[in-house]
Scaffold this motif. Structure first.
Motif, mmCIF file in Angstrom:
data_model
loop_
_atom_site.group_PDB
_atom_site.id
_atom_site.type_symbol
_atom_site.label_atom_id
_atom_site.label_comp_id
_atom_site.label_asym_id
_atom_site.label_seq_id
_atom_site.Cartn_x
_atom_site.Cartn_y
_atom_site.Cartn_z
ATOM 1 N N ALA A 1 0.820 -1.215 0.000
ATOM 2 C CA ALA A 1 0.000 0.000 0.000
ATOM 3 C C ALA A 1 0.849 1.258 0.000
ATOM 4 N N SER A 2 2.061 1.163 0.577
ATOM 5 C CA SER A 2 2.942 2.336 0.621
ATOM 6 C C SER A 2 3.927 2.371 -0.549
ATOM 7 N N GLY A 3 3.732 1.485 -1.509
ATOM 8 C CA GLY A 3 4.554 1.496 -2.722
ATOM 9 C C GLY A 3 5.902 0.810 -2.598
ATOM 10 N N GLN A 4 6.144 0.101 -1.500
ATOM 11 C CA GLN A 4 7.418 -0.603 -1.310
ATOM 12 C C GLN A 4 7.285 -2.036 -1.837
ATOM 13 N N SER A 5 7.252 -2.135 -3.151
ATOM 14 C CA SER A 5 6.903 -3.406 -3.784
ATOM 15 C C SER A 5 7.929 -4.510 -3.527
ATOM 16 N N ALA A 6 9.215 -4.176 -3.503
ATOM 17 C CA ALA A 6 10.243 -5.203 -3.289
ATOM 18 C C ALA A 6 10.131 -5.791 -1.878
ATOM 19 N N ASP A 7 9.971 -4.923 -0.885
ATOM 20 C CA ASP A 7 9.814 -5.391 0.488
ATOM 21 C C ASP A 7 8.509 -6.157 0.671
ATOM 22 N N ALA A 8 7.466 -5.718 -0.044
ATOM 23 C CA ALA A 8 6.174 -6.412 0.030
ATOM 24 C C ALA A 8 6.295 -7.818 -0.538
ATOM 25 N N SER A 9 7.055 -7.962 -1.614
ATOM 26 C CA SER A 9 7.250 -9.283 -2.227
ATOM 27 C C SER A 9 7.960 -10.242 -1.274
ATOM 28 N N VAL A 10 8.937 -9.722 -0.537
ATOM 29 C CA VAL A 10 9.653 -10.543 0.448
ATOM 30 C C VAL A 10 8.679 -11.022 1.525
ATOM 31 N N ALA A 11 7.888 -10.108 2.042
ATOM 32 C CA ALA A 11 6.938 -10.462 3.095
ATOM 33 C C ALA A 11 5.914 -11.479 2.587
ATOM 34 N N GLU A 12 5.502 -11.331 1.323
ATOM 35 C CA GLU A 12 4.541 -12.275 0.740
ATOM 36 C C GLU A 12 5.111 -13.689 0.678
ATOM 37 N N GLN A 13 6.396 -13.800 0.377
ATOM 38 C CA GLN A 13 7.016 -15.125 0.323
ATOM 39 C C GLN A 13 7.027 -15.794 1.698
ATOM 40 N N ILE A 14 7.312 -15.022 2.730
ATOM 41 C CA ILE A 14 7.298 -15.574 4.090
ATOM 42 C C ILE A 14 5.866 -15.939 4.492
ATOM 43 N N ALA A 15 4.905 -15.134 4.053
ATOM 44 C CA ALA A 15 3.506 -15.346 4.428
ATOM 45 C C ALA A 15 2.918 -16.623 3.848
ATOM 46 N N LYS A 16 3.580 -17.242 2.898
ATOM 47 C CA LYS A 16 3.082 -18.473 2.273
ATOM 48 C C LYS A 16 3.396 -19.720 3.097
ATOM 49 N N VAL A 17 4.125 -19.536 4.193
ATOM 50 C CA VAL A 17 4.589 -20.671 4.995
ATOM 51 C C VAL A 17 3.900 -20.651 6.369
ATOM 52 N N PRO A 18 3.445 -21.816 6.868
ATOM 53 C CA PRO A 18 2.821 -21.850 8.197
ATOM 54 C C PRO A 18 3.774 -21.403 9.297
ATOM 55 N N VAL A 19 3.320 -20.492 10.131
ATOM 56 C CA VAL A 19 4.101 -19.955 11.249
ATOM 57 C C VAL A 19 3.217 -19.976 12.497
ATOM 58 N N ALA A 20 3.808 -20.206 13.649
ATOM 59 C CA ALA A 20 3.056 -20.207 14.908
ATOM 60 C C ALA A 20 2.470 -18.827 15.194
ATOM 61 N N ILE A 21 1.403 -18.818 15.966
ATOM 62 C CA ILE A 21 0.681 -17.588 16.307
ATOM 63 C C ILE A 21 1.034 -17.195 17.738
ATOM 64 N N TRP A 22 1.600 -16.004 17.912
ATOM 65 C CA TRP A 22 2.063 -15.557 19.228
ATOM 66 C C TRP A 22 0.955 -14.809 19.958
ATOM 67 N N LEU A 23 0.758 -15.212 21.210
ATOM 68 C CA LEU A 23 -0.242 -14.584 22.075
ATOM 69 C C LEU A 23 0.469 -14.094 23.337
ATOM 70 N N GLY A 24 0.461 -12.783 23.538
ATOM 71 C CA GLY A 24 1.144 -12.217 24.695
ATOM 72 C C GLY A 24 0.264 -11.260 25.453
ATOM 73 N N ASP A 25 0.890 -10.414 26.256
ATOM 74 C CA ASP A 25 0.133 -9.508 27.106
ATOM 75 C C ASP A 25 -0.472 -8.337 26.343
ATOM 76 N N GLN A 26 -0.297 -8.322 25.016
ATOM 77 C CA GLN A 26 -1.032 -7.332 24.218
ATOM 78 C C GLN A 26 -2.501 -7.710 24.097
ATOM 79 N N TYR A 27 -2.841 -8.942 24.492
ATOM 80 C CA TYR A 27 -4.219 -9.419 24.455
ATOM 81 C C TYR A 27 -4.720 -9.655 25.888
ATOM 82 N N ASP A 28 -5.785 -8.970 26.276
ATOM 83 C CA ASP A 28 -6.375 -9.273 27.575
ATOM 84 C C ASP A 28 -7.193 -10.560 27.460
#
Length: 337
Positions: A72-99
Motif C-alpha cells: 500500500a505504501s509502494g514498497q513493492s520489493a519489500d512487500a514481495s519478500v513479506a509475501e514469500q514468508i507469508a506463504k509458509v505456516p508460522v506459529a501464532i504468538w499470544l502475549g500480554d497485548q491481548y487481555d
C-alpha cells in the motif's frame, strides 16, 4: 443298600455347579486372550494426531499484514519478500497485548479458520511475568494476572485441535535471572497442568543446543511439569542447525522419560552468526512439516515469525516489529527444501 431320597437332586446341583465353573474358566481364558484396548494419552498419541491435517497457515499472519502495508505504501520489493514468508505456516504468538477477552477472540478466529483448512494451529503463549528478564522483549503479566489469562486461553482451546508452545526462553533464561524461578516455575507448572487437563498438547521451553546443559535443562523441565506436557521445544528464535538441535533434544528427551519435542528452524538456514539479535547473513530454514514419527521429534516448525525484529539492535525496530532489511536477508539466504 439304602439311598437318600434327595440323591438325584444333589447330583443335579453338583453337575450345574461344575458346568458354571467350567463356563467361568472358559470366559476368563477368552478374556485373557483377547487384546485389550490401548489407552491413548497425551504422551503416546501419534504426532500425526497431535498435528492432525498438518500445519495451519494463518491468512492474516504478521508477514501477510506486513506485505499489505508495504504494498500500500509502494514498497513493492519489500512487500514481495513479506509475501514469500507469508506463504509458509508460522506459529501464532499470544502475549500480554491481548487481555482475557481479546485472547479468546484471537484464538477462536484462528481455530475456526484452521477447521476450514483441516489443519492444526500452533499457539505460542508469551506472557510470563518479567518476560525476557527485562531485556528487549520485556513485559508479561503479573503473577496474579497470569493464571486467569491461562484459564481464558485453556477455555478457548478446550475441545479443539491445537498445540501450544509455552513461554519461549522461560526456563532456559533462568540461567540469567535465577531469582525468577520461585515464581516462574510454579506458574508454568500450573499452566501446563491446566492445558493438559483440557487435552491440549503442550511443549515446554528447553532453550537450544548451545545454552543450557541437558542435565540442568531436564531438571528444570521436571520441576516445571514435563510429565503433564507432550514434551518440549528447542531453538525458538535461534539459529542453530537441525543436527545440533536433534542431538541436544535427544539427550534431554532421554533424561525426561522419552518426552517428545519440536524444533524451530525458522531462521537457521545459515547457522549461528555470532549474535542472537538481528544478525546479518541469516536465512530461512527448511519448510516446516510434521515428521514421520519414527523418533521423538514430532515436527519441524517455524515458531519465531521470520522478518520480525529481535529488538533495537543492528538497526532493528522494537522487538516484534517488521524489519524489512532483515526479512530480505532471510529470504535471499533461505535453505532450498
Amino acid at each position: 443298600m439304602t439311598y437318600s431320597r434327595d440323591r438325584p437332586s444333589r447330583l443335579r446341583r453338583l453337575a450345574l455347579a461344575s458346568a458354571a465353573v467350567a463356563t467361568l474358566l472358559v470366559l476368563s481364558a477368552c478374556s485373557a486372550a483377547a487384546p485389550q484396548p490401548k489407552v491413548t494419552t497425551i504422551h503416546s498419541e501419534k504426532n500425526t494426531a497431535v498435528f492432525q491435517g498438518g500445519l495451519y497457515l494463518q491468512k492474516d499472519s504478521i508477514a501477510a499484514l506486513a506485505a499489505s502495508r508495504l504494498a500500500a505504501s509502494g514498497q513493492s520489493a519489500d512487500a514481495s519478500v513479506a509475501e514469500q514468508i507469508a506463504k509458509v505456516p508460522v506459529a501464532i504468538w499470544l502475549g500480554d497485548q491481548y487481555d482475557d477477552t481479546q485472547v479468546v477472540r484471537k484464538i477462536e478466529l484462528n481455530l475456526a479458520a484452521a477447521k476450514k483448512q483441516g489443519t492444526t494451529p500452533t499457539f505460542v503463549l508469551y506472557a510470563i511475568p518479567n518476560r525476557d528478564c527485562g531485556d528487549f522483549s520485556a513485559g508479561g503479566f503479573t503473577a496474579e494476572k497470569y493464571p486467569g489469562w491461562i484459564k481464558a486461553v485453556t477455555g478457548a482451546l478446550k475441545g479443539h485441535k491445537a498445540t501450544v508452545i509455552l513461554e519461549p526462553d522461560s526456563l532456559a533464561m533462568l540461567s540469567n535471572c535465577a531469582d525468577e524461578a520461585a515464581v516462574r516455575i510454579p506458574l508454568i507448572r500450573n499452566a501446563v497442568k491446566e492445558l493438559s487437563a483440557a487435552k491440549v498438547p503442550v511443549y515446554l521451553d528447553a532453550g537450544n543446543s548451545h545454552w543450557v546443559q541437558p542435565t540442568v535443562m531436564a531438571d528444570r523441565l521436571e520441576k516445571a511439569g514435563i510429565e503433564y506436557a507432550r514434551g518440549f521445544f528447542t531453538n525458538v528464535a535461534s539459529y542453530y542447525p537441525l543436527d545440533d538441535e536433534e542431538a541436544y533434544a535427544g539427550k534431554v528427551s532421554a533424561l525426561t522419560g522419552g518426552a517428545h519435542y519440536v524444533i524451530d528452524v525458522s531462521r537457521n538456514g545459515t547457522g549461528w552468526k555470532g549474535t542472537w539479535c538481528n544478525p546479518d547473513g541469516t536465512g530461512l530454514g527448511e519448510h516446516p512439516h510434521v515428521t514421520d514419527g519414527s523418533t521423538k521429534l514430532d515436527a519441524i516448525l517455524w515458531v519465531k515469525s521470520p522478518g520480525t525484529s529481535d529488538g533495537t539492535c543492528n538497526g532493528g525496530p522494537a522487538a516484534g516489529q517488521w524489519f524489512p532489511r532483515y526479512a530480505s536477508d532471510l529470504v535471499r539466504n533461505r535453505v532450498q527444501s
